[in-house]
Design an enzyme around this catalytic site. Structure first.
Site, short mmCIF file in Angstrom:
data_model
loop_
_atom_site.label_atom_id
_atom_site.label_comp_id
_atom_site.label_asym_id
_atom_site.label_seq_id
_atom_site.Cartn_x
_atom_site.Cartn_y
_atom_site.Cartn_z
N HIS A 198 -10.23 -6.18 -4.03
CA HIS A 198 -9.52 -5.55 -5.15
C HIS A 198 -9.18 -4.10 -4.81
CE1 HIS A 198 -8.64 -4.20 -9.26
NE2 HIS A 198 -8.46 -5.48 -9.54
N HIS A 199 -8.05 -3.64 -5.34
CA HIS A 199 -7.59 -2.28 -5.06
C HIS A 199 -8.56 -1.24 -5.61
CE1 HIS A 199 -4.88 0.58 -3.55
NE2 HIS A 199 -3.74 0.02 -3.90
N SER A 200 -9.40 -1.59 -6.57
CA SER A 200 -10.41 -0.65 -7.06
C SER A 200 -11.52 -0.45 -6.03
CB SER A 200 -11.03 -1.15 -8.37
OG SER A 200 -11.68 -2.40 -8.16
#
Length: 467
Positions: free
Chosen positions: A147-149
């Site tokens: 995930h980009h987080s």
């Protein structure tokens, strides 16, 4: 494969402002999935399940974040935190699949597009590995999605490297979240920050606003209307373009530009071809592009989080000549860098980390729902490993990048270097960007054209005086 105990539990740690922003962005639009992927093409037969599990366990030892999930506070009154998953099970994070005959690149790209459209499970750590069998040419593939987080482009490639075989003679790197409990050291650090805040914050705000003003204006002012910007669906398309890195460096040497300049010039030419094919008018204010800029230090290379800022230049799609287009790109990027836009945006993100999380989260959620019309595309250039990688003893032949789309951007391009290869992974919305193959063709053709001009430029000129 059951639960894996690899090291002592790590303390919880707050998400950085940009990391939590990607969570908010995904929550604001049910059509998007913010997973970033690295797709490795490997030679030989796929390893066994036990071999893959062993390789991933070694990766887990090197980065504790891979065993942590996101915990959010009720009503977002507090910043989300990374916390240890008490029921971590490696089996949640490994999938096996196979391509249909003939197992060609088109089939692989369709699989990558499907993976980009599927969200990662928030009940578990936000990453996944997919082993892909039956790839033509005596090969198999490994898709590593996070995930980009959890990662940006640089840390995403570092995550993939953590899952690869150790390189002989290279030091072992471990990235462990910084303890954020109420230790005496942290209390003193926060106390010093509180004392200095009345002086430091105004000074930081003034400097950030001065540098960020051009970015703010660019983000607010709508660009000329374009089919590149608008609502997107849930399905994706994915295609690939390639170029030898040696060819790009030859162009750089001939024209005195950077690799990133050549990359953006090729992207500009490709979007020019796409818009011409769609019978759209080419104007100087037609295509403003988001160009992420890494703010990551060498020491933070293996830390899993986001440390990026951005620039928002217009691509010169109205310029027909390849050399003039490259020159225009070089001048524009030099100007954007000299204004300090990337540093200013980074300062604003740092200041956001000092604010109460609830209003920041609500603002991000509202902004994500606002139909932005100023940015039409994204291109992110990530320097990858210069040395050859192996997974379970198998050689990584190619490394393909894949990034998500969001915020009404119907296309996005990730550029990744690996050994002497430069690969462009192009993501598009399935319904509104069926012609993204034109972008791949345009990139290849533009680099070839620039290389031809570079070689002509480097030819010895005839001695006119001696004729």
């Amino acid at each position: 494969m059951g639960s894996v105990a690899v090291s002592a539990p790590q303390p919880t740690e707050e998400l950085r402002p940009l990391d939590s922003g990607f969570i908010e962005l995904e929550d604001a639009d049910r059509h998007i999935s913010l997973g970033i992927a690295a797709v490795a093409l490997l030679s030989g037969v796929p390893p066994s399940r036990d071999e893959i599990a062993h390789a991933l366990t070694r990766g887990l030892l090197r980065n504790a974040r891979l065993r942590q999930k996101v915990r959010r506070a009720p009503l977002d009154l507090a910043t989300p935190v990374w916390e240890n998953d008490p029921h971590f099970d490696l089996a949640h994070h490994i999938r096996w699949t196979a391509l249909p005959e003939p197992g060609d690149e088109q089939a692989l790209c369709e699989l990558v597009a499907t993976e980009l459209g599927e969200r990662l499970d928030r009940d578990h750590p936000l990453w996944q590995c997919i082993v892909v069998e039956h790839l033509a040419g005596d090969r198999w593939a490994l898709i590593v999605k996070a995930h980009h987080s959890l990662v940006d482009g640089v840390s995403g490639i570092s995550l993939f490297e953590h899952l690869c075989d150790p390189v002989p003679g290279e030091a072992e790197h471990r990235a462990t979240p910084e303890p954020e409990g109420w230790t005496p050291a942290r209390f003193l650090r926060l106390a010093r920050g509180a004392v200095r805040m009345p002086v430091v914050v105004p000074r930081s705000v003034i400097g950030a606003v001065r540098g960020l003003a051009p970015v703010a204006v660019a983000a607010i002012m709508p660009a000329a209307g374009s089919s590149l910007n608008g609502p997107i669906g849930q399905q994706r398309r994915y295609v690939v373009a390639r170029a030898p890195l040696s060819d790009v460096r030859e162009i750089c040497a001939a024209f005195g530009v950077t690799v990133n300049d050549v990359v953006l010039s090729a992207v500009a030419a490709a979007y020019r071809d796409l818009l011409v094919g769609r019978q759209e008018r080419l104007t100087a204010d037609k295509l403003r592009i988001l160009v992420p800029v890494s703010m990551r230090t060498t020491e933070a290379k293996y830390t899993l989080d986001n440390r990026v800022s951005a620039m928002l230049p217009f691509l010169p799609i109205d310029v027909a000549d390849p050399v003039e287009r490259l020159s225009a790109i070089h001048e524009r990027m030099t100007k954007h860098k000299s204004r300090g836009e990337a540093r200013a945006e980074s300062s604003v993100l740092a200041l956001a980390g000092r604010l109460p999380f609830a209003p920041v989260a609500w603002t991000l959620r509202l902004a994500a729902r606002f139909p932005q019309r100023s940015i039409s595309a994204l291109a992110t250039n990530v320097p990858g490993p210069r040395h050859e990688l192996r997974v379970c003893g198998r050689k990584v032949v190619e490394l393909l990048p894949a990034v998500p789309i969001a915020m009404r951007l119907r296309t996005a391009i990730a550029i990744l270097s690996y050994t002497d290869h430069l690969t462009f992974g192009i993501t598009g919305d399935y319904d509104t960007a069926p012609d993204i193959g034109v972008i791949a063709d345009g990139i290849r053709q533009e680099i070839q054209r620039l290389q031809e001009h570079a070689r002509i430029r480097r030819l010895p000129r005839p001695d006119v005086a001696g004729q």
